[in-house]
Design an enzyme around this catalytic site. Sequence first.
Site, PDB file in Angstrom:
ATOM      1  N   THR A  74      52.365 -21.821   2.291  1.00  0.00           N
ATOM      2  CA  THR A  74      53.424 -21.655   1.299  1.00  0.00           C
ATOM      3  C   THR A  74      53.534 -22.913   0.450  1.00  0.00           C
ATOM      4  O   THR A  74      52.779 -23.858   0.629  1.00  0.00           O
ATOM      5  CB  THR A  74      54.751 -21.307   2.019  1.00  0.00           C
ATOM      6  OG1 THR A  74      55.728 -20.936   1.051  1.00  0.00           O
ATOM      7  CG2 THR A  74      55.286 -22.478   2.833  1.00  0.00           C
ATOM      8  N   ASN A  75      54.450 -22.908  -0.498  1.00  0.00           N
ATOM      9  CA  ASN A  75      54.700 -24.057  -1.370  1.00  0.00           C
ATOM     10  C   ASN A  75      56.084 -24.604  -1.080  1.00  0.00           C
ATOM     11  O   ASN A  75      56.943 -23.882  -0.592  1.00  0.00           O
ATOM     12  CB  ASN A  75      54.683 -23.619  -2.840  1.00  0.00           C
ATOM     13  CG  ASN A  75      53.288 -23.434  -3.385  1.00  0.00           C
ATOM     14  OD1 ASN A  75      52.299 -23.761  -2.744  1.00  0.00           O
ATOM     15  ND2 ASN A  75      53.201 -22.896  -4.577  1.00  0.00           N
TER      16      ASN A  75
END
Length: 220
Positions: free
Chosen positions: A33-34
């Site tokens: 994810t970011n």
Amino acid sequence: IIASFQPKLLVGKSVMVTAGPTFEPIDPVRGITNLSSGKMGYAIARAAREAGADVTLVSGPTALDAPYGVQRINVQTAEQMHDVVMSRISAQHIFIAVAAVADWRVANVSAQKLKKNAAGDAPSLAFEQNTDILAAVAALKNAPYCVGFAAESENLLEYGEAKRKKKNIPLLVGNIGHQTFGQDQNELVLFDDKGHTALPLADKQKLARQLVREIAQRLS
Ligand code: CTP
Ligand code: CA
């Protein structure tokens, strides 16, 4: 209470906002994810609604409640975000891409949980690039007014304007990523065809209201 003092600059407008990170699975229990709390995107969705707009918020996984009066659609992956955005974009006047979309997805997603082995071998992941949602919207024949966000770690003034041109959008909002992730405050730089202007350090909700005013001015 505060909302009632906001000028209704976007009455009759439909606004779509993307927010939060995306989550790209590796296997049924893992993913990549970011960094993004969703706070800035949610604040913008709230400010647009306060300004009288009909707001759709397409959100990756966050810990936030949907702002009052905003229609939230939850997604996990960049591909899901792309599909939801594209299926509803024709009804929108304004598209504000605040999401920290994963640039790559895992190409070899495992249907079962990956297991460690005795030899200590690490799995290899292969990646494929995700579709650029903002660029896809901006390229539509009847594109809405498009606003992009860019979180950079350096050279904001140079990279911000370059990104605005590359994505072919009228307005790009830049910020220094590591200084804002998860924080309640931020400082923004707005890039348009006339140059750039700064919105100094402030609460994200205040900045969101300023940004909504800037967008409304450019639309009229
Ligand atoms: N964006 C998007 N879809 C993607 C990637 C980015 O809609 N697949 C949007 C983001 O929501 C943001 C803008 O594009 O509004 C800029 O994102 P950013 O990651 O800064 O730009 P990239 O073009 O992906 O460039 P890079 O990550 O290489 O700096
Ligand atoms: Ca990116």
